[in-house]
Motif scaffolding. Structure first.
Motif, PDB file in Angstrom:
ATOM      1  N   UNK A  16       1.015  -9.113  -1.664  1.00  0.00           N
ATOM      2  CA  UNK A  16       0.494  -9.847  -0.505  1.00  0.00           C
ATOM      3  C   UNK A  16      -0.938  -9.426  -0.169  1.00  0.00           C
ATOM      4  N   UNK A  17      -1.253  -8.140  -0.311  1.00  0.00           N
ATOM      5  CA  UNK A  17      -2.624  -7.697  -0.059  1.00  0.00           C
ATOM      6  C   UNK A  17      -3.586  -8.379  -1.018  1.00  0.00           C
ATOM      7  N   UNK A  18      -3.226  -8.431  -2.285  1.00  0.00           N
ATOM      8  CA  UNK A  18      -4.095  -9.080  -3.270  1.00  0.00           C
ATOM      9  C   UNK A  18      -4.238 -10.575  -2.977  1.00  0.00           C
ATOM     10  N   UNK A  19      -3.157 -11.207  -2.549  1.00  0.00           N
ATOM     11  CA  UNK A  19      -3.271 -12.617  -2.181  1.00  0.00           C
ATOM     12  C   UNK A  19      -4.218 -12.789  -0.992  1.00  0.00           C
ATOM     13  N   UNK A  20      -4.120 -11.901  -0.008  1.00  0.00           N
ATOM     14  CA  UNK A  20      -4.985 -11.994   1.165  1.00  0.00           C
ATOM     15  C   UNK A  20      -6.455 -11.781   0.804  1.00  0.00           C
ATOM     16  N   UNK A  21      -6.712 -10.899  -0.149  1.00  0.00           N
ATOM     17  CA  UNK A  21      -8.091 -10.553  -0.510  1.00  0.00           C
ATOM     18  C   UNK A  21      -8.706 -11.495  -1.543  1.00  0.00           C
ATOM     19  N   UNK A  22      -7.887 -12.083  -2.418  1.00  0.00           N
ATOM     20  CA  UNK A  22      -8.413 -12.856  -3.542  1.00  0.00           C
ATOM     21  C   UNK A  22      -7.920 -14.304  -3.538  1.00  0.00           C
ATOM     22  N   UNK A  23      -6.616 -14.481  -3.523  1.00  0.00           N
ATOM     23  CA  UNK A  23      -6.019 -15.800  -3.754  1.00  0.00           C
ATOM     24  C   UNK A  23      -6.250 -16.741  -2.576  1.00  0.00           C
ATOM     25  N   UNK A  24      -5.941 -16.291  -1.379  1.00  0.00           N
ATOM     26  CA  UNK A  24      -6.106 -17.171  -0.212  1.00  0.00           C
ATOM     27  C   UNK A  24      -7.562 -17.580   0.010  1.00  0.00           C
ATOM     28  N   UNK A  81      -9.290  -9.810 -10.670  1.00  0.00           N
ATOM     29  CA  UNK A  81      -9.569  -9.433  -9.284  1.00  0.00           C
ATOM     30  C   UNK A  81      -8.279  -9.098  -8.545  1.00  0.00           C
ATOM     31  N   UNK A  82      -7.227  -9.877  -8.790  1.00  0.00           N
ATOM     32  CA  UNK A  82      -5.922  -9.595  -8.173  1.00  0.00           C
ATOM     33  C   UNK A  82      -5.419  -8.226  -8.630  1.00  0.00           C
ATOM     34  N   UNK A  83      -5.514  -7.951  -9.926  1.00  0.00           N
ATOM     35  CA  UNK A  83      -5.053  -6.664 -10.450  1.00  0.00           C
ATOM     36  C   UNK A  83      -5.858  -5.508  -9.864  1.00  0.00           C
ATOM     37  N   UNK A  84      -7.153  -5.695  -9.700  1.00  0.00           N
ATOM     38  CA  UNK A  84      -7.985  -4.651  -9.099  1.00  0.00           C
ATOM     39  C   UNK A  84      -7.597  -4.429  -7.643  1.00  0.00           C
ATOM     40  N   UNK A  85      -7.369  -5.507  -6.918  1.00  0.00           N
ATOM     41  CA  UNK A  85      -6.965  -5.383  -5.509  1.00  0.00           C
ATOM     42  C   UNK A  85      -5.614  -4.683  -5.405  1.00  0.00           C
ATOM     43  N   UNK A  86      -4.701  -5.019  -6.297  1.00  0.00           N
ATOM     44  CA  UNK A  86      -3.376  -4.395  -6.261  1.00  0.00           C
ATOM     45  C   UNK A  86      -3.435  -2.903  -6.571  1.00  0.00           C
ATOM     46  N   UNK A  87      -4.358  -2.526  -7.439  1.00  0.00           N
ATOM     47  CA  UNK A  87      -4.470  -1.115  -7.805  1.00  0.00           C
ATOM     48  C   UNK A  87      -4.856  -0.244  -6.613  1.00  0.00           C
ATOM     49  N   UNK A  88      -5.520  -0.840  -5.645  1.00  0.00           N
ATOM     50  CA  UNK A  88      -5.995  -0.082  -4.488  1.00  0.00           C
ATOM     51  C   UNK A  88      -5.301  -0.453  -3.182  1.00  0.00           C
ATOM     52  N   UNK A  89      -4.354  -1.351  -3.253  1.00  0.00           N
ATOM     53  CA  UNK A  89      -3.722  -1.892  -2.043  1.00  0.00           C
ATOM     54  C   UNK A  89      -2.765  -0.892  -1.413  1.00  0.00           C
ATOM     55  N   UNK A  90      -2.539  -1.044  -0.098  1.00  0.00           N
ATOM     56  CA  UNK A  90      -1.513  -0.244   0.570  1.00  0.00           C
ATOM     57  C   UNK A  90      -0.155  -0.530  -0.069  1.00  0.00           C
ATOM     58  N   UNK A  91       0.710   0.450  -0.051  1.00  0.00           N
ATOM     59  CA  UNK A  91       2.014   0.290  -0.702  1.00  0.00           C
ATOM     60  C   UNK A  91       3.134   0.067   0.302  1.00  0.00           C
ATOM     61  N   UNK A  92       2.757  -0.184   1.565  1.00  0.00           N
ATOM     62  CA  UNK A  92       3.729  -0.502   2.615  1.00  0.00           C
ATOM     63  C   UNK A  92       3.224  -1.719   3.357  1.00  0.00           C
ATOM     64  N   UNK A  93       4.117  -2.515   3.920  1.00  0.00           N
ATOM     65  CA  UNK A  93       3.674  -3.699   4.662  1.00  0.00           C
ATOM     66  C   UNK A  93       2.990  -3.298   5.963  1.00  0.00           C
ATOM     67  N   UNK A  94       1.937  -4.011   6.311  1.00  0.00           N
ATOM     68  CA  UNK A  94       1.211  -3.782   7.562  1.00  0.00           C
ATOM     69  C   UNK A  94       1.132  -5.093   8.327  1.00  0.00           C
ATOM     70  N   UNK A 148      -3.382  -9.859   8.104  1.00  0.00           N
ATOM     71  CA  UNK A 148      -3.342 -10.993   7.191  1.00  0.00           C
ATOM     72  C   UNK A 148      -4.699 -11.400   6.647  1.00  0.00           C
ATOM     73  N   UNK A 149      -5.770 -10.751   7.095  1.00  0.00           N
ATOM     74  CA  UNK A 149      -7.099 -11.053   6.587  1.00  0.00           C
ATOM     75  C   UNK A 149      -7.843  -9.741   6.379  1.00  0.00           C
TER      76      UNK A 149
END
Length: 182
Positions: A48-56, A138-151, A155-156
């Motif tokens: 979801x973090x990667x979607x918020x940062x890249x996909x959306x 870009x999604x893979x890069x965002x995921x590599x650094x993303x939080x590992x718990x929901x926050x 959403x942005x």
């Protein structure tokens, strides 16, 4: 995923893994269920973090009605984040956990189907293969650094920045994403 995977292939493969993890949590007990649930929470958080940062942002800018499509997906994601946060410390073998987990599963799987139908389905029409492969990186890069718990409530990128402990992760994610997208 290989370097020639496009963003739609990557995200659909993750949706498949999310479905499998839901099944694994539902069909196990004890420590196995806890482990599978932890894996599910982590995958959902980084996905979801990667979607918020890249996909959306890509969808908002490039598909017809993108702002509305993304708004609906974010509302679904926020609901799931709240439930995940509440379930994170619950006893995974309790009836309450299973009831809430079953509802979460239905919501998340409906959300994944909506993303695939209303968001991802348009990507091949609005971008060439090279651009979609760059988005996957870009999604893979965002995921590599993303939080590992929901926050919930983040959403942005802007809301992520005011989330406190997540701010440094989001800054690094944004830098890597910008570099990967060229």
């Amino acid at each position: 995923m290989n370097q020639h995977t496009d963003v739609v292939e990557l995200l659909k493969a993750q949706h498949t893994r999310i479905r499998e993890l839901f099944d694994e949590v539902a069909n196990t007990k004890g420590e196995d269920r806890k482990r599978h649930f932890h894996d599910l929470v982590r995958l959902l958080a980084v996905h979801e973090t990667a979607e918020e940062e890249v996909v959306h942002p890509f969808a908002r800018k490039n598909i017809d009605g993108g702002e509305l499509v993304v708004r609906d997906r974010i509302e679904e994601e926020e609901k799931a984040k709240r439930v995940l946060s509440a379930l994170e410390d619950a006893d995974t073998d309790s009836p309450e956990f299973l009831d809430r987990f079953t509802a979460l599963r239905e919501d998340v799987l409906a959300h994944a189907d909506s993303e695939e139908r209303y968001e991802f389905a348009h990507f091949h029409r609005v971008a060439d293969r090279g651009r979609l492969e760059n988005l996957a990186r870009a999604v893979q890069a965002a995921e590599a650094l993303a939080p590992t718990r929901p926050h919930p409530g983040t959403d942005t990128a802007a809301k992520n920045l005011v989330a406190g402990p997540v701010a440094a992760v989001i800054d690094r994610t944004r830098d890597v994403v910008r570099k990967a997208m060229g």
